[in-house]
Design a protein around this motif. Sequence first.
Motif, PDB file in Angstrom:
ATOM      1  N   ARG A 259       0.842  -1.265  -0.127  1.00 37.41           N
ATOM      2  CA  ARG A 259       0.758  -0.372  -0.092  1.00 37.41           C
ATOM      3  C   ARG A 259       0.713   1.383   0.448  1.00 37.41           C
ATOM      4  N   THR A 260       0.096   2.002  -0.440  1.00 38.05           N
ATOM      5  CA  THR A 260       0.718   3.675  -0.051  1.00 38.05           C
ATOM      6  C   THR A 260       0.911   3.734   1.187  1.00 38.05           C
ATOM      7  N   VAL A 261       2.304   4.815   1.450  1.00 38.31           N
ATOM      8  CA  VAL A 261       2.233   5.499   3.088  1.00 38.31           C
ATOM      9  C   VAL A 261       1.456   6.392   3.463  1.00 38.31           C
ATOM     10  N   GLN A 262      -0.167   6.927   2.509  1.00 39.79           N
ATOM     11  CA  GLN A 262      -1.012   7.925   3.257  1.00 39.79           C
ATOM     12  C   GLN A 262      -2.061   6.434   3.271  1.00 39.79           C
ATOM     13  N   GLU A 263      -1.838   5.549   2.787  1.00 39.79           N
ATOM     14  CA  GLU A 263      -3.003   4.553   3.087  1.00 39.79           C
ATOM     15  C   GLU A 263      -2.772   3.901   4.345  1.00 39.79           C
ATOM     16  N   LEU A 264      -1.592   3.637   4.572  1.00 36.61           N
ATOM     17  CA  LEU A 264      -1.373   3.377   5.439  1.00 36.61           C
ATOM     18  C   LEU A 264      -0.991   3.649   7.117  1.00 36.61           C
ATOM     19  N   LEU A 265      -1.035   5.279   6.264  1.00 35.60           N
ATOM     20  CA  LEU A 265      -1.045   5.620   7.813  1.00 35.60           C
ATOM     21  C   LEU A 265      -3.096   6.592   7.894  1.00 35.60           C
ATOM     22  N   TRP A 266      -3.379   6.707   7.004  1.00 42.17           N
ATOM     23  CA  TRP A 266      -4.186   7.478   7.125  1.00 42.17           C
ATOM     24  C   TRP A 266      -6.166   6.650   6.991  1.00 42.17           C
ATOM     25  N   GLY A 267      -5.790   5.515   6.481  1.00 42.86           N
ATOM     26  CA  GLY A 267      -6.737   4.804   5.967  1.00 42.86           C
ATOM     27  C   GLY A 267      -6.931   4.408   4.251  1.00 42.86           C
ATOM     28  N   TYR A 268      -7.765   2.985   4.259  1.00 39.93           N
ATOM     29  CA  TYR A 268      -8.123   2.405   2.957  1.00 39.93           C
ATOM     30  C   TYR A 268      -8.919   2.004   3.058  1.00 39.93           C
ATOM     31  N   LYS A 269      -9.562   1.530   2.306  1.00 38.16           N
ATOM     32  CA  LYS A 269     -11.096   0.425   2.296  1.00 38.16           C
ATOM     33  C   LYS A 269     -10.047  -1.322   2.303  1.00 38.16           C
ATOM     34  N   ASP A 270     -10.308  -2.439   3.315  1.00 36.36           N
ATOM     35  CA  ASP A 270      -9.523  -3.399   2.947  1.00 36.36           C
ATOM     36  C   ASP A 270     -11.073  -4.041   2.960  1.00 36.36           C
ATOM     37  N   PRO A 271     -11.101  -5.338   1.442  1.00 34.34           N
ATOM     38  CA  PRO A 271     -11.411  -5.777   0.798  1.00 34.34           C
ATOM     39  C   PRO A 271     -12.339  -7.353   1.909  1.00 34.34           C
ATOM     40  N   LEU A 272     -11.604  -7.150   2.990  1.00 39.38           N
ATOM     41  CA  LEU A 272     -12.113  -8.442   3.837  1.00 39.38           C
ATOM     42  C   LEU A 272     -12.308  -7.529   4.876  1.00 39.38           C
ATOM     43  N   LEU A 273     -12.398  -6.554   5.194  1.00 39.34           N
ATOM     44  CA  LEU A 273     -13.335  -5.738   6.219  1.00 39.34           C
ATOM     45  C   LEU A 273     -14.465  -4.722   5.926  1.00 39.34           C
ATOM     46  N   ALA A 274     -14.632  -5.013   5.140  1.00 47.11           N
ATOM     47  CA  ALA A 274     -14.955  -4.662   3.635  1.00 47.11           C
ATOM     48  C   ALA A 274     -16.067  -5.438   3.645  1.00 47.11           C
ATOM     49  N   ARG A 275     -16.161  -7.193   3.787  1.00 55.27           N
ATOM     50  CA  ARG A 275     -17.001  -8.469   3.792  1.00 55.27           C
ATOM     51  C   ARG A 275     -17.835  -8.187   5.127  1.00 55.27           C
ATOM     52  N   ILE A 276     -17.119  -8.023   6.023  1.00 58.29           N
ATOM     53  CA  ILE A 276     -17.076  -7.880   7.561  1.00 58.29           C
ATOM     54  C   ILE A 276     -18.006  -7.151   8.306  1.00 58.29           C
ATOM     55  N   ALA A 277     -17.788  -5.912   7.934  1.00 54.57           N
ATOM     56  CA  ALA A 277     -18.368  -4.733   8.439  1.00 54.57           C
ATOM     57  C   ALA A 277     -20.109  -4.803   8.425  1.00 54.57           C
ATOM     58  N   PRO A 278     -20.473  -4.858   6.806  1.00 49.93           N
ATOM     59  CA  PRO A 278     -22.187  -5.111   7.084  1.00 49.93           C
ATOM     60  C   PRO A 278     -22.705  -5.961   8.591  1.00 49.93           C
ATOM     61  N   THR A 279     -21.729  -7.247   8.435  1.00 52.30           N
ATOM     62  CA  THR A 279     -22.576  -8.008   9.847  1.00 52.30           C
ATOM     63  C   THR A 279     -21.996  -8.197  11.471  1.00 52.30           C
ATOM     64  N   ASN A 280     -21.096  -6.687  11.504  1.00 54.71           N
ATOM     65  CA  ASN A 280     -20.272  -7.005  12.433  1.00 54.71           C
ATOM     66  C   ASN A 280     -20.367  -5.215  12.993  1.00 54.71           C
ATOM     67  N   PRO A 281     -20.714  -5.156  13.770  1.00 60.43           N
ATOM     68  CA  PRO A 281     -21.331  -3.142  13.844  1.00 60.43           C
ATOM     69  C   PRO A 281     -20.051  -2.404  14.354  1.00 60.43           C
ATOM     70  N   ASP A 282     -19.158  -3.263  15.283  1.00 61.56           N
ATOM     71  CA  ASP A 282     -17.566  -3.453  15.654  1.00 61.56           C
ATOM     72  C   ASP A 282     -16.953  -3.174  14.789  1.00 61.56           C
ATOM     73  N   VAL A 283     -16.625  -3.161  13.564  1.00 65.16           N
ATOM     74  CA  VAL A 283     -15.852  -3.496  12.577  1.00 65.16           C
ATOM     75  C   VAL A 283     -16.232  -2.065  11.779  1.00 65.16           C
ATOM     76  N   GLU A 284     -14.925  -1.557  11.261  1.00 59.17           N
ATOM     77  CA  GLU A 284     -15.468  -0.639   9.831  1.00 59.17           C
ATOM     78  C   GLU A 284     -14.313  -1.517   9.118  1.00 59.17           C
ATOM     79  N   GLU A 285     -14.542  -1.119   8.086  1.00 58.16           N
ATOM     80  CA  GLU A 285     -13.875  -1.361   6.641  1.00 58.16           C
ATOM     81  C   GLU A 285     -13.233  -0.728   5.752  1.00 58.16           C
TER      82      GLU A 285
END
Length: 498
Positions: free
Chosen positions: A177-203
């Motif tokens: 990933r870019t430094v910008q993504e690693l520091l300030w955030g990026y949409k992760d494919p794994l989290l994107a699939r978990i987030a809809p079923t777990n409110p404690d997880v962000e994508e």
Amino acid sequence: MTRRSCAIYAVGIVCAHLLIIGIGLVVAQVFRTVIHNRLKKEITLTEGSRVFETWKNPPPPVFMEYFFFNVTNVDGFLKGAKAMVTQVGPYTYREYRPKANVTMVQNGTRVSAYNPKTFVFVREKSVGDPTVDEITTVNIPCVCFVAVMNKVKGSYWRASMVSIWMNSIGSGLFTTRTVQELLWGYKDPLLARIAPTNPDVEETFGLMYKKNGTNDGEFVYYTGEQNYMDYGRVDTWRGQSQVSFWTSNQSNSINGTDGSAFHPFLSKDERLYVFTSDLCRYKSAEQCILAVQDVVVKGIPAYRFTPPRSVLASKEENPANEGFCISPKECLGTGLLKVSPCRKGAPVVASFPHFYLGDPKYAAAIDGLSPIREHHQTFLDLNPTTGVPVRANKRAQINILMERISGFPTTRSLNETIFPVMFLNESVVIDDASVARLNKLLLIVTLVSNFPLIIVGLGAIMLIVFIILLVRARKQKNEVKRIVFTKPLYAAPVSLND
């Protein structure tokens, strides 16, 4: 009595009074006590005090440098080889940290505030463009990747199914990933699939995600008005006087300042305490902040405080650290602190950069690490008279505990490794305007404290003058006697004829 004699006696009387008064004041330390008491009243977190405005909005610029460890042999490491990394950085950000919602509480004996931090990229102090430069590192999207593996640990078939599913969406042990993504955030494919079923997880995942322009909760500080030793000390954090992450009351204590303010009149042998919310723990001089040398910063004298090895020592080396063990099986060696309890269970391990002050085996396990005191030591330079920080470098490293997990084929060749991801260096040096104000204050303190010595010095000068006058008077007296005694010898002869 002649005029000269009167002058000599007057000088003697003035000399005696100056010496008696001066020596008496030196012994009693009256002026020193007066100026110290005055300074203790001035250095408080109260409206109109000398330091309150600078405490709310610190003028010296603070810079945050981020250094990443780029993995160059991912395939080899997954096959059991020693990991090879290269350090990339710094990527530097100017950090703005004014206090917000400052409110006097408990009859003015305490003050509450929030500590929001804002980061602005500084290109001229950085090695590259964070939006372009890419880093290959451990895949740690918002702890979910590792958390999923830990949850299925012990169930081989369930783990195998999860492993197949993760591979199908392209989520592996490492990511680029870019430094910008690693520091300030990026949409992760794994989290994107978990987030809809777990409110404690962000994508979205990032090492500094949601830490730009935000705060980590309300702090309540002692003002120091009742006791100068309490100046800047944290009373509560997020409404609590203790955290609940660790296994002993001592380890859960919230003690000390937040590192931005210290009481005046420091001594080298006292114990300083710092509460670090990032590590969910406090540090004490008994364990980690000791004065090691005298330094001078822009002409201002200071004591340098720095953490010794005992702060992150194993429980065998420092039994007081046993309370920071999550369990007897999860008590890591010297130089490491597992902060999973305050990181939602993720296997995050804190250390000093390049495992400085740690067991040599951790740095030896990664090719590309070389702990050096000048580059990796945390230190704090404090002016002992005022307690003002004149220079500081806070350095810490984020690591991930990687180990073999049953049911995940990609981990079958892994040896347990504390894998470095990134280290940061938060630095500050007092600005020139603050130097001028501090020098003026120190000059006043020095002059007032040493005023009795000035009186003694004047008395000593008068004593010298008195002695000179006495010697000269004695000489003149002897000269008169000699002239009177020898005068008849030179009288005109008397004629016999007369």
